[in-house]
Motif scaffolding. Sequence first.
Motif, PDB file in Angstrom:
ATOM      1  N   LEU A   7      29.936  17.196  10.379  1.00 49.70           N
ATOM      2  CA  LEU A   7      28.601  17.115   9.797  1.00 49.70           C
ATOM      3  C   LEU A   7      27.996  15.726   9.984  1.00 49.70           C
ATOM      4  O   LEU A   7      26.794  15.584  10.251  1.00 49.70           O
ATOM      5  N   LEU A   8      28.838  14.693   9.853  1.00 53.14           N
ATOM      6  CA  LEU A   8      28.354  13.331  10.063  1.00 53.14           C
ATOM      7  C   LEU A   8      27.912  13.136  11.515  1.00 53.14           C
ATOM      8  O   LEU A   8      26.864  12.521  11.783  1.00 53.14           O
ATOM      9  N   LEU A   9      28.668  13.671  12.441  1.00 50.91           N
ATOM     10  CA  LEU A   9      28.295  13.550  13.855  1.00 50.91           C
ATOM     11  C   LEU A   9      26.984  14.275  14.145  1.00 50.91           C
ATOM     12  O   LEU A   9      26.161  13.810  14.948  1.00 50.91           O
ATOM     13  N   LEU A  10      26.767  15.415  13.501  1.00 52.09           N
ATOM     14  CA  LEU A  10      25.515  16.151  13.701  1.00 52.09           C
ATOM     15  C   LEU A  10      24.310  15.389  13.151  1.00 52.09           C
ATOM     16  O   LEU A  10      23.224  15.411  13.734  1.00 52.09           O
ATOM     17  N   SER A  11      24.489  14.732  12.014  1.00 49.98           N
ATOM     18  CA  SER A  11      23.364  14.031  11.380  1.00 49.98           C
ATOM     19  C   SER A  11      23.113  12.655  11.985  1.00 49.98           C
ATOM     20  O   SER A  11      22.039  12.075  11.801  1.00 49.98           O
ATOM     21  N   ALA A  12      24.091  12.122  12.718  1.00 50.65           N
ATOM     22  CA  ALA A  12      24.001  10.748  13.206  1.00 50.65           C
ATOM     23  C   ALA A  12      22.777  10.463  14.076  1.00 50.65           C
ATOM     24  O   ALA A  12      22.114   9.434  13.889  1.00 50.65           O
ATOM     25  N   PRO A  13      22.405  11.318  15.065  1.00 48.55           N
ATOM     26  CA  PRO A  13      21.232  10.989  15.900  1.00 48.55           C
ATOM     27  C   PRO A  13      19.944  10.847  15.098  1.00 48.55           C
ATOM     28  O   PRO A  13      19.149   9.933  15.347  1.00 48.55           O
ATOM     29  N   PHE A  14      19.738  11.734  14.133  1.00 49.51           N
ATOM     30  CA  PHE A  14      18.524  11.655  13.311  1.00 49.51           C
ATOM     31  C   PHE A  14      18.547  10.391  12.447  1.00 49.51           C
ATOM     32  O   PHE A  14      17.533   9.713  12.286  1.00 49.51           O
ATOM     33  N   SER A  15      19.712  10.082  11.913  1.00 49.17           N
ATOM     34  CA  SER A  15      19.829   8.903  11.062  1.00 49.17           C
ATOM     35  C   SER A  15      19.651   7.620  11.854  1.00 49.17           C
ATOM     36  O   SER A  15      19.047   6.658  11.376  1.00 49.17           O
ATOM     37  N   LEU A  16      20.172   7.595  13.069  1.00 47.67           N
ATOM     38  CA  LEU A  16      20.021   6.402  13.906  1.00 47.67           C
ATOM     39  C   LEU A  16      18.548   6.135  14.210  1.00 47.67           C
ATOM     40  O   LEU A  16      18.080   4.988  14.118  1.00 47.67           O
ATOM     41  N   LEU A  17      17.807   7.178  14.539  1.00 50.34           N
ATOM     42  CA  LEU A  17      16.371   7.020  14.809  1.00 50.34           C
ATOM     43  C   LEU A  17      15.647   6.546  13.550  1.00 50.34           C
ATOM     44  O   LEU A  17      14.816   5.615  13.610  1.00 50.34           O
ATOM     45  N   ALA A  18      15.951   7.158  12.413  1.00 52.42           N
ATOM     46  CA  ALA A  18      15.314   6.753  11.160  1.00 52.42           C
ATOM     47  C   ALA A  18      15.664   5.311  10.811  1.00 52.42           C
ATOM     48  O   ALA A  18      14.809   4.551  10.331  1.00 52.42           O
ATOM     49  N   LEU A  64      16.374   2.856  12.883  1.00 48.45           N
ATOM     50  CA  LEU A  64      15.646   1.938  13.766  1.00 48.45           C
ATOM     51  C   LEU A  64      14.181   1.798  13.342  1.00 48.45           C
ATOM     52  O   LEU A  64      13.559   0.750  13.555  1.00 48.45           O
ATOM     53  N   LEU A  65      13.613   2.835  12.767  1.00 45.60           N
ATOM     54  CA  LEU A  65      12.240   2.752  12.249  1.00 45.60           C
ATOM     55  C   LEU A  65      12.197   2.057  10.888  1.00 45.60           C
ATOM     56  O   LEU A  65      11.224   1.377  10.562  1.00 45.60           O
ATOM     57  N   ASN A  92       0.850  -1.204   0.000  1.00 46.99           N
ATOM     58  CA  ASN A  92       0.000   0.000   0.000  1.00 46.99           C
ATOM     59  C   ASN A  92       0.875   1.240   0.000  1.00 46.99           C
ATOM     60  O   ASN A  92       2.063   1.204   0.345  1.00 46.99           O
ATOM     61  N   CYS A  93       0.279   2.355  -0.351  1.00 46.14           N
ATOM     62  CA  CYS A  93       1.018   3.598  -0.542  1.00 46.14           C
ATOM     63  C   CYS A  93       1.534   4.181   0.772  1.00 46.14           C
ATOM     64  O   CYS A  93       2.522   4.918   0.789  1.00 46.14           O
ATOM     65  N   VAL A  94       0.877   3.870   1.896  1.00 47.39           N
ATOM     66  CA  VAL A  94       1.320   4.396   3.184  1.00 47.39           C
ATOM     67  C   VAL A  94       2.696   3.850   3.536  1.00 47.39           C
ATOM     68  O   VAL A  94       3.606   4.592   3.941  1.00 47.39           O
ATOM     69  N   LEU A  95       2.860   2.543   3.387  1.00 46.28           N
ATOM     70  CA  LEU A  95       4.158   1.933   3.677  1.00 46.28           C
ATOM     71  C   LEU A  95       5.232   2.451   2.724  1.00 46.28           C
ATOM     72  O   LEU A  95       6.373   2.709   3.125  1.00 46.28           O
ATOM     73  N   GLY A  96       4.859   2.616   1.467  1.00 47.61           N
ATOM     74  CA  GLY A  96       5.799   3.159   0.499  1.00 47.61           C
ATOM     75  C   GLY A  96       6.224   4.572   0.847  1.00 47.61           C
ATOM     76  O   GLY A  96       7.409   4.933   0.722  1.00 47.61           O
ATOM     77  N   ALA A  97       5.264   5.391   1.309  1.00 43.20           N
ATOM     78  CA  ALA A  97       5.577   6.764   1.692  1.00 43.20           C
ATOM     79  C   ALA A  97       6.477   6.794   2.923  1.00 43.20           C
ATOM     80  O   ALA A  97       7.403   7.608   3.012  1.00 43.20           O
ATOM     81  N   MET A  98       6.216   5.922   3.882  1.00 42.15           N
ATOM     82  CA  MET A  98       7.056   5.848   5.076  1.00 42.15           C
ATOM     83  C   MET A  98       8.498   5.491   4.706  1.00 42.15           C
ATOM     84  O   MET A  98       9.455   6.080   5.211  1.00 42.15           O
ATOM     85  N   ASP A  99       8.643   4.529   3.815  1.00 40.96           N
ATOM     86  CA  ASP A  99       9.979   4.138   3.370  1.00 40.96           C
ATOM     87  C   ASP A  99      10.698   5.311   2.720  1.00 40.96           C
ATOM     88  O   ASP A  99      11.882   5.553   2.974  1.00 40.96           O
ATOM     89  N   SER A 100       9.978   6.049   1.880  1.00 36.27           N
ATOM     90  CA  SER A 100      10.571   7.185   1.185  1.00 36.27           C
ATOM     91  C   SER A 100      11.007   8.271   2.165  1.00 36.27           C
ATOM     92  O   SER A 100      12.119   8.821   2.042  1.00 36.27           O
ATOM     93  N   VAL A 101      10.166   8.588   3.149  1.00 39.76           N
ATOM     94  CA  VAL A 101      10.504   9.619   4.132  1.00 39.76           C
ATOM     95  C   VAL A 101      11.731   9.211   4.942  1.00 39.76           C
ATOM     96  O   VAL A 101      12.653  10.009   5.157  1.00 39.76           O
ATOM     97  N   LEU A 102      11.759   7.965   5.396  1.00 37.43           N
ATOM     98  CA  LEU A 102      12.887   7.499   6.209  1.00 37.43           C
ATOM     99  C   LEU A 102      14.180   7.481   5.404  1.00 37.43           C
ATOM    100  O   LEU A 102      15.260   7.793   5.927  1.00 37.43           O
ATOM    101  N   ARG A 103      14.108   7.136   4.133  1.00 34.82           N
ATOM    102  CA  ARG A 103      15.303   7.161   3.278  1.00 34.82           C
ATOM    103  C   ARG A 103      15.824   8.597   3.119  1.00 34.82           C
ATOM    104  O   ARG A 103      17.032   8.815   3.073  1.00 34.82           O
ATOM    105  N   HIS A 104      14.930   9.542   3.010  1.00 35.52           N
ATOM    106  CA  HIS A 104      15.353  10.938   2.894  1.00 35.52           C
ATOM    107  C   HIS A 104      16.054  11.409   4.181  1.00 35.52           C
ATOM    108  O   HIS A 104      17.016  12.189   4.120  1.00 35.52           O
ATOM    109  N   ILE A 105      15.570  10.939   5.336  1.00 37.20           N
ATOM    110  CA  ILE A 105      16.218  11.308   6.596  1.00 37.20           C
ATOM    111  C   ILE A 105      17.601  10.653   6.689  1.00 37.20           C
ATOM    112  O   ILE A 105      18.561  11.250   7.202  1.00 37.20           O
ATOM    113  N   LEU A 106      17.715   9.437   6.185  1.00 40.41           N
ATOM    114  CA  LEU A 106      18.985   8.716   6.229  1.00 40.41           C
ATOM    115  C   LEU A 106      20.008   9.252   5.220  1.00 40.41           C
ATOM    116  O   LEU A 106      21.214   9.066   5.403  1.00 40.41           O
ATOM    117  N   PHE A 107      19.514   9.914   4.184  1.00 39.40           N
ATOM    118  CA  PHE A 107      20.403  10.277   3.077  1.00 39.40           C
ATOM    119  C   PHE A 107      21.583  11.164   3.483  1.00 39.40           C
ATOM    120  O   PHE A 107      22.709  10.913   3.010  1.00 39.40           O
TER     121      PHE A 107
END
Length: 504
Positions: free
Chosen positions: A67-78, A80-81, A10-25
């Motif tokens: 910059l990597l250290l600054l982004s790491a907490p957000f990426s770690l949370l993303a 795990l989700l 379904n599109c909801v799961l697809g959208a969640m995947d897309s959002v989390l990938r953008h946070i990880l990028f």
Amino acid sequence: MGLRESPYSNCVLGAMDSVLRHILFPSYWLVNQLLALQQTTQEKQEHQRGLPYALEAAGKGIVLVPLLLLSAPFSLLAFLLWLPLQAARRPFAYQHTPNQAPPDPWVLPGPAKTFSVVSGNLCLLPVGLAKFSNLSRTQWRAKHIGHALARAASGSPPSHEPGPRGDFQIGFSPSGVRKYGSMEASPPRSGQGSPQLSGDVILEVPLEEEGAAAGSPAEITTHFPPYADVVCLQEVFDRQASGQVRHFLAPCYEHIIYDVGTLGVVGCSALKLLNSGLLLASRYPVLAVQYHCYPNGTGEDAFSAKGLLCVQVQLGASQGQRIVGYLNCTHMHAPEADSQVRCDQLTLSLLWAQQFQDANTQPGDIVAFDIYCGDLNFDNCSTGDALEQVHEIFNIYTDPCRIGPRKDKPWVIGTLMNYLKIYSKAVSTPKRMQRTLTEPKGRRKYLAGPITEDGTPDPSVTSSEGRRIDYILYREHLNPLELKTVSQRRSALGGPLNAPLLMN
């Protein structure tokens, strides 16, 4: 009902995947840039004439690490989700682009039909990882490889556009275009007649005497085979590079299977951070798809979801029965010393391929071809690969390049380049590489040589045609309507190379 394009139901799961990938990028990009600070052999030569590279790399590192250290907490949370979300993901995505001129379906009884299957390892990793193979410019290579494949698929003549250094041919194909053992080109449009042989599948394999008398390969081409019906690719790991390749393939190939593999901890024995790298494009409708992940990867290979992609395509019909083809595309364990790992993967892949065919065959189906192809990471000349050379697969599938264990046909050369020499002038352009590898001396110098059991070069070998680690195998099936394979006298690609298609 046709295949669903999204890997999510379904599109909801697809959208969640897309959002989390953008946070990880951001973190992914920063790690990629840090890894890319290592140099290729070409970059080392260029930096000898300028500012000491250590200073330049240190300056970039000082910026990238904070910059990597600054982004790491957000990426770690993303992350795990994102991990549990992978349990809901189908292990492949499907791209369907309606074609204005689909291939004519094969109808039997009727004229003979020829099919072309191209297989290639494109080495399209994120640039930071590509540097470990002495490669760079992943996106640039992806763009030009896709363009070259599309031109060949449409029958356009090879392009001769200059590269950045002014001496580059877009049609260059040294990285593993395998035409030997494949079903040869199917000229797709009306007005191009086929041989009038009822019920034949024409399998074009170079005869042993062609090129053998002179001890040279039958042919080394600088462009892709035209009008390929199916393209099976390996090492299309980078998502952006995959998009580039698919962009160019889509107008010619209506059906594309991509982003193949299980990610996270789903379905495999270890955490998977990269997919399988497999991509399959077909002119013919895809009826069924299945992927299996090899459970025994070790070392660096354990982090990629290497496995087997099985695809069933419909080629036509005969008196109400389907005419189908099977394609099994794989990329096996890479570390040279791990022969038993590859043998176990070969055994598993044979089991999975047969199970897939048993599950998807309908009564009366006519099987036109059954192809097993990909980068198997072992050769037929090294003492270190003796275990794989006698595997059962060679009793089930036919390797048209092989006479027996440790003995290939005289016209066959290796498909693996010495990666430390890929920027040498003698192989720096398609034409130069073609000329160089036509000569035995050039093959000895620029192709990787045989190895021992521990993966080191074999000092006892004084003469070698190189390691052929890329294969297209085939087998014939018993069918309700008798089909016979006609082997035609024809030169073939004697030396596909497991190296970058474009190295500028």
